[in-house]
Design a protein around this motif. Structure first.
Motif, PDB file in Angstrom:
ATOM      1  N   VAL A 143       1.081  -0.845  -0.585  1.00 31.85           N
ATOM      2  CA  VAL A 143      -0.216  -0.143   0.109  1.00 31.85           C
ATOM      3  C   VAL A 143       0.968   1.717  -0.328  1.00 31.85           C
ATOM      4  O   VAL A 143       1.533   1.567   1.039  1.00 31.85           O
ATOM      5  N   GLY A 144       1.313   2.121  -1.241  1.00 38.86           N
ATOM      6  CA  GLY A 144       1.836   2.997  -1.196  1.00 38.86           C
ATOM      7  C   GLY A 144       1.583   3.590  -2.010  1.00 38.86           C
ATOM      8  O   GLY A 144       0.643   3.354  -3.165  1.00 38.86           O
ATOM      9  N   ALA A 145       1.702   5.120  -2.117  1.00 40.73           N
ATOM     10  CA  ALA A 145       1.450   5.957  -4.039  1.00 40.73           C
ATOM     11  C   ALA A 145       2.110   5.466  -5.179  1.00 40.73           C
ATOM     12  O   ALA A 145       3.423   5.308  -4.708  1.00 40.73           O
ATOM     13  N   GLY A 146       1.561   5.638  -5.702  1.00 44.48           N
ATOM     14  CA  GLY A 146       2.135   4.587  -7.419  1.00 44.48           C
ATOM     15  C   GLY A 146       2.166   2.864  -7.192  1.00 44.48           C
ATOM     16  O   GLY A 146       2.528   2.711  -9.035  1.00 44.48           O
ATOM     17  N   GLY A 147       1.319   2.766  -6.374  1.00 42.83           N
ATOM     18  CA  GLY A 147       1.554   1.045  -6.837  1.00 42.83           C
ATOM     19  C   GLY A 147       0.504   0.874  -7.125  1.00 42.83           C
ATOM     20  O   GLY A 147      -0.731   1.202  -7.269  1.00 42.83           O
ATOM     21  N   ILE A 148       0.306  -0.202  -8.576  1.00 43.41           N
ATOM     22  CA  ILE A 148      -0.885  -0.727  -9.104  1.00 43.41           C
ATOM     23  C   ILE A 148      -1.568  -0.611  -7.747  1.00 43.41           C
ATOM     24  O   ILE A 148      -3.232  -0.315  -8.360  1.00 43.41           O
ATOM     25  N   SER A 149      -1.276  -1.940  -7.359  1.00 41.50           N
ATOM     26  CA  SER A 149      -2.570  -2.123  -6.813  1.00 41.50           C
ATOM     27  C   SER A 149      -3.495  -1.262  -5.693  1.00 41.50           C
ATOM     28  O   SER A 149      -5.093  -1.714  -5.426  1.00 41.50           O
ATOM     29  N   TRP A 150      -2.245  -0.743  -5.406  1.00 32.60           N
ATOM     30  CA  TRP A 150      -2.570   0.334  -4.369  1.00 32.60           C
ATOM     31  C   TRP A 150      -3.438   1.712  -5.154  1.00 32.60           C
ATOM     32  O   TRP A 150      -5.396   1.453  -4.887  1.00 32.60           O
TER      33      TRP A 150
END
Length: 300
Positions: A143-150
């Motif tokens: 979970v973090g800005a820019g991650g595909i799943s997020w």
């Protein structure tokens, strides 16, 4: 302190890992296919894991090499990732690298793994084929800005007032904050007790994808999103739906969705013996990711 090579230095995890390693005093080489345009910390070096000949120079004098690349946006990603991992492991062995660190995927060896998770597991073995000890950190959703799943989660919550989701959305997973992933990746670098070992990493919360969407909505807006689960919505249809309502392309979405029917949770906690500390809750992970996403939008 060590001389460290980070592949995928401009990617979701790599761009946060490089400054963290620099902050710990490591001499960091940031490998990218376009070194001339790299603007981050560390020394930019040109290299491409899909071009074995380009790996010799970046590897020279390196003690620890991070492998943070994959080809989810390619239909033939399994073959491409296998070839790249084998070439990277060989180049590392030839250069005298003493540790490869790889961020892989959770999932039991006895489970019926998707092509995505099966490929991640194969890469673990191929990286070490030439003899360099590999430290593997297996994670579920980061979970973090820019991650595909997020980004899928964030955009669904942001763009839709209500959702109809397939049955696989009730599958349990164990998300982890990007901050904790970076902390673990830095913590195992050069650590004797981490050499040649596989660790499972995750946050404290085991949640279904539906529950993750609900928590994200509550943290973002203070209210829940109405969600209805339906028994029939194939991975192919789901991927087209994601491509329609988010900016994730259908190929990447399909490869991720194929994995979402598999329960991926942490079964052992040995990483805490090597890198102590309590991981962030999912709600706190979401809060930080939303802040970072907003900051990026404001800068843009």
């Amino acid at each position: 302190m060590a001389r460290v090579l980070v592949t995928g230095a401009t990617g979701f995890v790599g761009r946060r890992l490089v400054p963290a390693l620099v902050g710990e005093g490591h001499e960091v080489r940031a490998m990218t296919r376009r070194a001339s345009s790299y603007a981050g910390e560390g020394e930019a070096v040109q290299g491409d894991v899909h071009d074995p000949g380009s790996l010799t120079e970046p590897m020279q004098g390196v003690e620890i090499a991070y492998y943070l690349v994959h080809s989810l946006d390619d239909q033939d990603f399994e073959r491409k990732d296998a070839d790249a991992a084998r070439a990277f492991g060989t180049a590392a062995a030839d250069a005298g690298v003493r540790q490869i660190i790889y961020l892989g995927g959770l999932g039991g060896d006895d489970q019926d793994l998707s092509a995505h998770l099966r490929s991640r597991r194969e890469v673990e073995g191929l990286l070490g084929e030439a003899g360099v000890p590999v430290t593997v950190l297996r994670a579920a959703i980061v979970v973090g800005a820019g991650g595909i799943s997020w980004e899928i989660t964030r955009q669904l919550v942001k763009n839709l007032p209500a959702m109809v989701v397939p049955r696989w959305a009730t599958t349990k997973t164990q998300p982890i904050a990007l901050d904790d992933v970076v902390r673990y990746l830095v913590g195992v670098a050069g650590h004797d007790d981490a050499m040649g070992r596989v660790f499972e990493i995750g946050g404290p919360d085991r949640l279904s994808y539906v529950e993750m969407l609900q928590v994200a909505a509550e943290v973002d807006s203070g209210s829940r999103v109405p969600i209805v689960t339906v028994p029939v919505l194939t991975p192919r249809l789901s991927s087209y739906w994601l491509a329609l309502v988010t900016d994730v392309d259908a190929t990447t979405g399909r490869n991720l969705i194929d994995s979402m029917g598999t329960e991926v949770v942490v079964s052992e906690q040995s990483i805490r013996e090597v890198v102590p500390g309590e991981p962030l809750t999912y709600a706190e992970s979401v809060r930080r990711a939303l802040e970072d996403s907003q900051a990026s939008e404001d800068d843009g």
